[in-house]
Every structure is written in structure tokens, then in C-alpha cells.
Design a protein around this motif. Structure first.
Motif, short mmCIF file in Angstrom:
data_model
loop_
_atom_site.label_atom_id
_atom_site.label_comp_id
_atom_site.label_asym_id
_atom_site.label_seq_id
_atom_site.Cartn_x
_atom_site.Cartn_y
_atom_site.Cartn_z
N ASP A 1 22.72 38.94 -1.02
CA ASP A 1 21.97 38.00 -1.85
C ASP A 1 20.65 37.78 -1.14
N THR A 2 19.70 38.64 -1.44
CA THR A 2 18.44 38.65 -0.69
C THR A 2 17.70 37.31 -0.74
N GLY A 3 17.96 36.52 -1.75
CA GLY A 3 17.29 35.23 -1.87
C GLY A 3 17.92 34.12 -1.05
N ASP A 4 19.11 34.34 -0.52
CA ASP A 4 19.81 33.33 0.28
C ASP A 4 19.25 33.36 1.70
N HIS B 1 10.63 33.73 0.87
CA HIS B 1 10.61 32.31 1.22
C HIS B 1 9.39 31.98 2.09
N THR C 1 20.29 31.86 4.38
CA THR C 1 21.27 31.65 5.45
C THR C 1 21.48 32.87 6.35
N SER D 1 30.19 38.11 -1.79
CA SER D 1 30.01 36.83 -1.11
C SER D 1 29.27 37.04 0.21
N ALA D 2 28.03 36.59 0.25
CA ALA D 2 27.23 36.72 1.48
C ALA D 2 27.81 35.86 2.59
N ARG D 3 28.30 34.69 2.26
CA ARG D 3 28.81 33.82 3.32
C ARG D 3 30.12 34.36 3.90
N CYS E 1 22.48 40.04 4.75
CA CYS E 1 21.11 39.80 4.28
C CYS E 1 20.84 40.53 2.96
#
Length: 169
Positions: free
Chosen positions: A117-120, A152, A122, A86-88, A114
Motif C-alpha cells: 500500500d504505497t500510500g501508507d 507524502h 507506516t 495487508s501491509a501491517r 512498502c
């Protein structure tokens, strides 16, 4: 009107999950009514009944909101142990640790967030906000922002944070 009686049963879940969700709704109501201690207690009860990522994160985030850093670190640490992907959860742990005064450890945890989940976007956005307070660019940050831009390119802040990182090097 009894608040619990007004909540329709969810036939797709179990009674423990339903009770936990009622505590979350009570916490949200308490928070909006300016009763932060009641909100924290309700989030805690939800997380104790159903210790999943969502409930632990909500409890930790509420503690963090009220600057209760040590309890927030405990909650986010438990959440990270239960859900290490869980990144969050790791992001919450990073912010609580940083705000508690352990800045280097908080930065390290943020870099780890970071990578989960490299695509997140946040965690990168949090890293960018933290970057604004740094006089020099800590090791590894420019690489994270380069990846953020690559993943991104449509996010203007990704380009800005990467440019700032390169300028500080």
C-alpha cells in the motif's frame, strides 16, 4: 459483575464475532493490568474464533511486544497467507523476522510492505528507523524513500529519510 453480561449484544454481528471481540477486550484489560500471559491467551482465543486480519495482527503484535519472536512469526505468516494485501501483517512479519536475527529477510519483507500500500506511511517510517542502524544504504531503499517523499511531501521525516539515503549512497 460478570464481564460478559456487561457487554451489550451487537445485533449487527454473529455470536462468534461477539465472543472474539470479548476476548480482545479481555486481552486489553489483562495487558493493562500487567498480566501478559493472560493477554496473549485472550488474543489467541479471539484469533482462533475469528481468524481475521485485526485479531491475528493483535495476537502477533502482543507476542512481538513480549519478544516471543518465533510464535509471532507463525502468527504473522498465517495472517499474511490469509490476507496477502495487508501491509501491517507483512510489517509485523518483517519486524519479527528481523528481531529473530534474520536481518536480511526482515529487510526484504519491509521493502515488500512498502510496496503493498504505497500510500501508507507506516512501512516507510519503520524503514527509516531501521535505516538509522545501517552503515550503508541497502539497494532499493533510496527509491522507496523517494516515493515516500513524492506521496507524502507534508511529512518531514520522509524528506529526512530520503536525504539520509542519498547521503549514504
Amino acid at each position: 459483575l460478570n464481564r460478559e453480561a456487561a457487554i451489550p449484544p451487537n445485533n449487527n454481528s454473529n455470536p462468534t464475532e461477539d465472543a472474539a471481540n470479548r476476548h480482545v477486550r479481555s486481552a486489553e484489560a489483562a495487558e493493562s493490568e500487567g498480566r501478559p500471559l493472560d493477554a496473549v491467551r485472550e488474543y489467541q482465543q479471539a484469533a482462533e474464533l475469528e481468524p481475521n486480519e485485526a485479531h491475528l495482527f493483535a495476537w502477533g503484535a502482543d507476542l512481538l511486544l513480549h519478544r516471543a519472536f518465533e510464535p509471532a512469526i507463525e502468527v504473522f505468516s498465517k495472517g499474511h497467507r490469509l490476507d496477502p494485501r495487508s501491509a501491517r501483517m507483512l510489517l509485523g512479519l518483517s519486524v519479527a523476522t528481523y528481531d529473530q536475527g534474520e536481518m536480511e529477510q526482515g529487510k526484504k519483507l519491509l521493502l515488500e510492505a512498502c510496496d503493498l500500500d504505497t500510500g501508507d506511511p507506516t512501512p516507510y517510517l519503520f524503514l527509516g528507523k531501521l535505516q538509522e542502524t545501517e552503515k550503508i544504504e541497502p539497494p532499493g531503499w533510496a527509491e522507496k524513500f523517494a516515493r515516500f517523499v513524492h506521496l507524502h511531501p507534508e511529512i518531514a521525516l520522509a524528506h529526512y529519510y530520503y536525504a539520509v539515503a542519498l547521503g549514504k549512497q
